[in-house]
Enzyme design. Structure first.
Site, PDB file in Angstrom:
ATOM      1  N   GLU A 116       0.818  -1.219   0.000  1.00 52.08           N
ATOM      2  CA  GLU A 116       0.000   0.000   0.000  1.00 52.08           C
ATOM      3  C   GLU A 116       0.851   1.268   0.000  1.00 52.08           C
ATOM      4  OE1 GLU A 116      -2.924  -0.440  -0.723  1.00 52.08           O
ATOM      5  OE2 GLU A 116      -3.696  -2.243   0.228  1.00 52.08           O
ATOM      6  N   HIS A 139      -2.902   2.575   8.245  1.00 49.12           N
ATOM      7  CA  HIS A 139      -4.038   1.855   7.678  1.00 49.12           C
ATOM      8  C   HIS A 139      -4.287   0.607   8.517  1.00 49.12           C
ATOM      9  CE1 HIS A 139      -6.559  -0.440   5.028  1.00 49.12           C
ATOM     10  NE2 HIS A 139      -5.642  -1.371   4.856  1.00 49.12           N
ATOM     11  N   HIS A 141      -7.717  -2.423   9.869  1.00 43.51           N
ATOM     12  CA  HIS A 141      -9.028  -3.040   9.623  1.00 43.51           C
ATOM     13  C   HIS A 141      -9.809  -3.155  10.932  1.00 43.51           C
ATOM     14  CE1 HIS A 141      -6.513  -5.473   6.411  1.00 43.51           C
ATOM     15  NE2 HIS A 141      -6.693  -4.225   6.029  1.00 43.51           N
ATOM     16  N   GLU A 169     -17.671  12.866  21.985  1.00 43.27           N
ATOM     17  CA  GLU A 169     -16.357  13.424  21.612  1.00 43.27           C
ATOM     18  C   GLU A 169     -16.109  13.433  20.101  1.00 43.27           C
ATOM     19  OE1 GLU A 169     -13.002  11.148  22.966  1.00 43.27           O
ATOM     20  OE2 GLU A 169     -13.865   9.282  22.242  1.00 43.27           O
ATOM     21  N   HIS A 210     -13.215  -2.552   3.615  1.00 40.11           N
ATOM     22  CA  HIS A 210     -11.807  -2.943   3.763  1.00 40.11           C
ATOM     23  C   HIS A 210     -11.238  -2.427   5.084  1.00 40.11           C
ATOM     24  CE1 HIS A 210      -7.586  -3.411   1.855  1.00 40.11           C
ATOM     25  NE2 HIS A 210      -7.473  -3.222   3.152  1.00 40.11           N
TER      26      HIS A 210
HETATM   27  O1  2HA Z   1      -1.587  -6.054   3.310  1.00 40.19           O
HETATM   28  O2  2HA Z   1      -3.981  -4.195   4.852  1.00 40.19           O
HETATM   29  O3  2HA Z   1      -4.572  -3.317   2.456  1.00 40.19           O
HETATM   30  C1  2HA Z   1      -2.061  -5.266   4.261  1.00 40.19           C
HETATM   31  C2  2HA Z   1      -3.297  -4.574   3.950  1.00 40.19           C
HETATM   32  C3  2HA Z   1      -3.646  -4.299   2.552  1.00 40.19           C
HETATM   33 ZN    ZN Z   2      -5.848  -3.374   4.336  1.00 45.17          ZN
END
Ligand code: 2HA
Ligand code: ZN
Length: 271
Positions: A116, A139, A141, A169, A210
């Site tokens: 990414e 990033h 999840h 908040e 995602h």
């Molecule tokens: O590989 O989260 O978006 C890691 C990730 C891809």
């Molecule tokens: Zn990801």
């Protein structure tokens, strides 16, 4: 030269990855982090002219030439960063051609940066135009945020409004709201460009079905954004199937934003 294992930036990266893993935000090799570093701090630990490898980045990052980044590795697990930072992380400089990463440390098993990287570096470029002090892009999840993606319209105004209503908040922590992208193929320049476009307006961007991207001046700022969004999404998921008998009204959200003096998206409220 000081031992890089004692560098505060490395300690911070280890803390971030460990905590994010423990929170369940980064299963397996999920998630990635990039931290922009100052040349002066890097030079305390590494000789700047000792390039281990040149790795093409696959796009051009014109405003980042000469900038240093500590970035998680592709296919690497956050849970292993503490045990072996030198294999799971890499520290590189963007070369003067703007298209090459000059590796100074890490990716010891001949690895490379996260798939990414386009979204990270393009987001850094975008954030720096609106906030010259931005240093972090992350990033992950987060579970409830992801769950909410399946049962709530993936639309910026509506998504932000729901998050704001879920905890007092929220409007103070992310008064600009959250950007939302539809499901897109990850690991591409295209999703990188779309993320960066949103990053001019928002520090947090939902990647439909995602995960989330967040940016900040400090790890605390970026982490705090994800934490606050995820908490609100959790409250939403805990209550979405129940009759709602109370809510924070729009004029109360406005009162909050004004009391805290934050520049909020008035057009995201129904006033
Ligand atoms: O590989 O989260 O978006 C890691 C990730 C891809
Ligand atoms: Zn990801």
């Amino acid at each position: 030269m000081k031992d890089i294992m004692t560098a505060p930036f490395l300690g911070e990266m280890i803390e971030l990855t460990s905590q994010m893993y423990r929170l369940g935000w980064d299963e397996r090799n999920g998630g990635n982090i990039s931290m922009m570093l100052d040349e002066a701090e890097v030079s305390e630990y590494l000789s700047l002219d000792r390039v281990l490898r040149n790795i093409p980045i696959g796009f051009s990052a014109p405003t980042l030439a000469g900038r240093y980044f500590l970035v998680t590795g592709t296919g690497k697990y956050f849970r292993n960063v503490r045990r072996d930072p030198e294999t799971n992380l890499g520290l590189f400089r963007i070369a003067s051609d703007c298209k090459t990463a000059e590796l100074l440390w890490g990716y010891r098993d001949n690895g490379r940066f996260t798939s990414e990287l386009p979204a990270h570096l393009m987001s850094h470029m975008a954030r720096l135009t609106v906030d010259p002090e931005n240093r972090i892009v992350m990033h992950c999840h987060p579970t409830h945020t992801l769950a909410m993606n399946y049962v709530h319209p993936l639309e910026e105004r509506a998504f932000t409004h729901t998050l704001w209503e879920m905890s007092t908040e929220c409007i103070v922590v992310f008064p600009e709201g959250v950007g939302v992208l539809p499901w897109m193929l990850c690991g591409t320049n295209r999703i990188g460009e779309a993320t960066a476009e949103k990053m001019k307006e928002f520090r947090a961007v939902i990647w439909g079905m995602h995960g989330v991207y967040a940016a900040g001046k400090t790890p605390d700022e970026a982490f705090g954004l994800v934490e606050t969004i995820e908490k609100a999404a959790e409250v939403f998921m805990l209550t979405a199937h129940l009759p709602r008998i109370n809510t924070i009204r729009d004029r109360e959200l406005q009162e909050l934003a004004e009391a805290f003096g934050v520049a909020y998206r008035k057009d995201f409220l129904n006033l």
